[in-house]
Design an enzyme around this catalytic site. Structure first.
Site, PDB file in Angstrom:
ATOM      1  CE1 TYR A  80      -4.183   1.798   0.496  1.00  0.00           C
ATOM      2  CE2 TYR A  80      -2.704   3.339   1.594  1.00  0.00           C
ATOM      3  CZ  TYR A  80      -3.921   3.062   1.007  1.00  0.00           C
ATOM      4  OH  TYR A  80      -4.882   4.034   0.920  1.00  0.00           O
ATOM      5  CE  LYS A 265      -4.628   8.727 -25.512  1.00  0.00           C
ATOM      6  NZ  LYS A 265      -5.199   8.224 -26.760  1.00  0.00           N
ATOM      7  NE  ARG A 388     -13.169  11.439 -30.155  1.00  0.00           N
ATOM      8  CZ  ARG A 388     -13.133  11.336 -28.825  1.00  0.00           C
ATOM      9  NH1 ARG A 388     -11.994  11.245 -28.182  1.00  0.00           N
ATOM     10  NH2 ARG A 388     -14.230  11.334 -28.113  1.00  0.00           N
ATOM     11  CG  PHE A 454     -17.934  11.307 -26.391  1.00  0.00           C
ATOM     12  CD1 PHE A 454     -17.764  12.526 -25.764  1.00  0.00           C
ATOM     13  CD2 PHE A 454     -17.000  10.313 -26.163  1.00  0.00           C
ATOM     14  CE1 PHE A 454     -16.685  12.745 -24.915  1.00  0.00           C
ATOM     15  CE2 PHE A 454     -15.916  10.522 -25.322  1.00  0.00           C
ATOM     16  CZ  PHE A 454     -15.768  11.744 -24.693  1.00  0.00           C
TER      17      PHE A 454
END
Ligand code: F0G
Length: 479
Positions: A80, A265, A388, A454
């Site tokens: 932790y 990413k 998009r 969206f």
């Protein structure tokens, strides 16, 4: 670099990796796909992945990991508080960004939440090259607003300008004058997502840095798509040609004050974080990490992912590794362009972007050109892309639709995931759809959520165009 020439002169992007683990895929029949998209309210986010053949929805958390990343996950110091995994990531980030402090968060939008909560006040304006959906939502949630000041070329979908993500410096100067005292920070996004993964230049970063310094305003850099952007700096910017990727990355970091990233990413795993030197700001945000994310040495990430990010970031300093994405995207974009399909040029990072405004110019923008294209393309290919465009916008304050400046169908190419034959299949189906584009019609709302609509919104076709499209597809492919 993994671009070689074949003996017939053809330029071919060549994979500098091999496949060691695979996942079986299924290409369901076209009737099943029609059923699936109807069940999903014509929203590709709501499809079940088992109904998808090639998942080009996003590169977020879907990049292939390396053997070394997987191996590092086994060495995670699961605990932790105070785990060694955290300190290994911190050390790796120090090498690439060289900032004093690192705060972990569970993903990119969590960083945006923390930064906006501490830095944005009611009535503030945040100038930026272009918004990302979650960035804008978090700034607005704090009562602020955004000011988009990219170079004019940013919205020209068929351009050959190399750094379309750059901020227009004269507009930034004007913004500093006009909104004096109201600008909490300037934000620049690497590999500008919503205009087609378009890069920013190191030169532009330096100019923004100088202006921010003059005006005593912090410069925030969204490094989520930095990996692709580094490739473009190295290959397209004269001052970068003789530098290593790490040297370019260090120079980028030296010219910005606060860096945040989505490690879904950048780092090819899952997580995020903020790197900065400002001790006061660090202390303010630090208090919020255990409240919203998790304890300071994990910030909502698993220790295994923390290990994978550390290795993934180190690997992102390798030109062979970071060139795969942009080169596959370039191949796909150029093949489509040759066939007359409207695509965003120059090819950027993240994915190949179809210009839905041009592709479906016969459809009223209020009936969502990019959304209609996403639905049609899934039906005829089993490939899942992401709208998009206008659906990804929020309504104007008066309740009218905010028609997006550009309408794109993004076909993301998660790094090192797809093979060349899968790319060729995708290209072929896009070309078929383009030839049959007159069969496609629009969509309208069935269920419209108020926030980030969206993600969960549902739409329906304005008539029976989808059935007609399926019929034509079956005829042409003898099904
Ligand atoms: N900034 C940029 C430039 C992004 O592209 C994303 C995510 C975020 C911030 C938020 O990061 O997802 O880790 O919370 N982009 C994903 C996409 C969702 O599909 O383009 P996150």
């Amino acid at each position: 670099m993994n671009r070689i020439k074949l003996s017939n002169g053809e330029d071919l992007p060549l994979e500098m990796h091999k496949v060691k683990i695979v996942q079986k895929l299924e290409l369901k029949p076209v009737e099943k796909r029609l059923e699936a998209i109807k069940e999903a309210g014509n929203n590709t986010f709501l499809l079940r992945n088992r109904d998808v053949f090639l998942d080009m929805l996003t590169d977020s958390g879907t990049n292939a990991m390396s053997d070394l990343q997987q191996a590092a996950m086994l060495t995670a110091d699961d605990c932790y508080a105070g785990g060694e995994s955290f300190f290994r990531l911190e050390a790796e980030l120090k090498k690439v960004f060289n900032k004093k402090f690192f705060l972990p968060a569970h993903q990119g939008r969590a960083c945006e939440h923390l930064l906006s909560r501490v830095m944005v006040k009611k009535g503030n304006i945040v100038p930026m090259n272009y918004h990302f959906t979650t960035t804008k939502a978090h700034i607005r949630l704090q009562g602020g607003d955004i000011l988009e000041i990219p170079a004019d070329e940013a919205f020209n979908t068929s351009s050959d300008a190399l750094f379309k993500g750059n901020i227009d410096i004269s507009k930034l100067k004007k913004a500093f004058k006009q909104h004096k005292g109201k600008i909490p920070f300037v934000r620049l996004e690497a590999g500008t997502n919503l205009i087609g993964g378009q890069p920013v230049s190191l030169q532009n970063i330096k100019e923004i840095h100088a202006l921010c310094k003059q005006n005593n305003v912090p410069f925030v850099f969204d490094a989520s798509l930095l990996q692709d952007n580094l490739f473009f700096m190295k290959t397209q910017e004269d001052s970068c040609k003789d530098k290593s990727i790490l040297e370019i990355c260090n120079e980028v970091a030296d010219n910005v004050d606060i860096i945040y990233f989505s490690a879904r990413k950048f780092g090819c795993a899952r997580g995020g974080g903020i790197c900065l030197n400002d001790e006061k700001l660090f202390s303010e945000i630090r208090q919020l990490v255990p409240l919203f994310e998790g304890f300071l040495t994990y910030g909502g990430m698993s220790d295994k992912e923390i290990e994978a990010i550390a290795v993934g970031i180190r690997e992102s300093m390798d030109i062979d590794m970071i060139s795969q994405g942009p080169q596959f995207i370039k191949f796909m974009t150029e093949e489509l362009k040759k066939a007359g399909v409207p695509v965003v040029t120059p090819p950027g990072g993240l994915g190949c972007h179809l210009d839905a405004k041009a592709f479906l110019s016969h459809i009223d923008p209020e009936n969502f050109q990019a959304g209609s294209l996403a639905s049609a393309f899934y039906i005829i290919s089993g490939v899942r892309g992401m709208e998009r465009g206008t659906i990804a916008e929020e309504r104007n304050k008066d309740g009218s639709e905010c028609i997006a400046k550009i309408e794109l169908l993004r076909l993301a190419l998660p790094r090192r995931v797809f093979t060349m034959s899968q790319i060729k299949f995708t290209i072929d189906r896009i070309i078929w759809l383009h030839k049959n584009r007159d069969l496609i019609d629009g969509l309208e709302w069935e269920e419209e959520p108020e926030i980030l609509r969206f993600f969960l919104g549902r739409l329906k076709p304005v008539n029976d165009w989808q059935e007609r499209l399926v019929e034509k597809f079956k005829q042409d492919f003898d099904l």
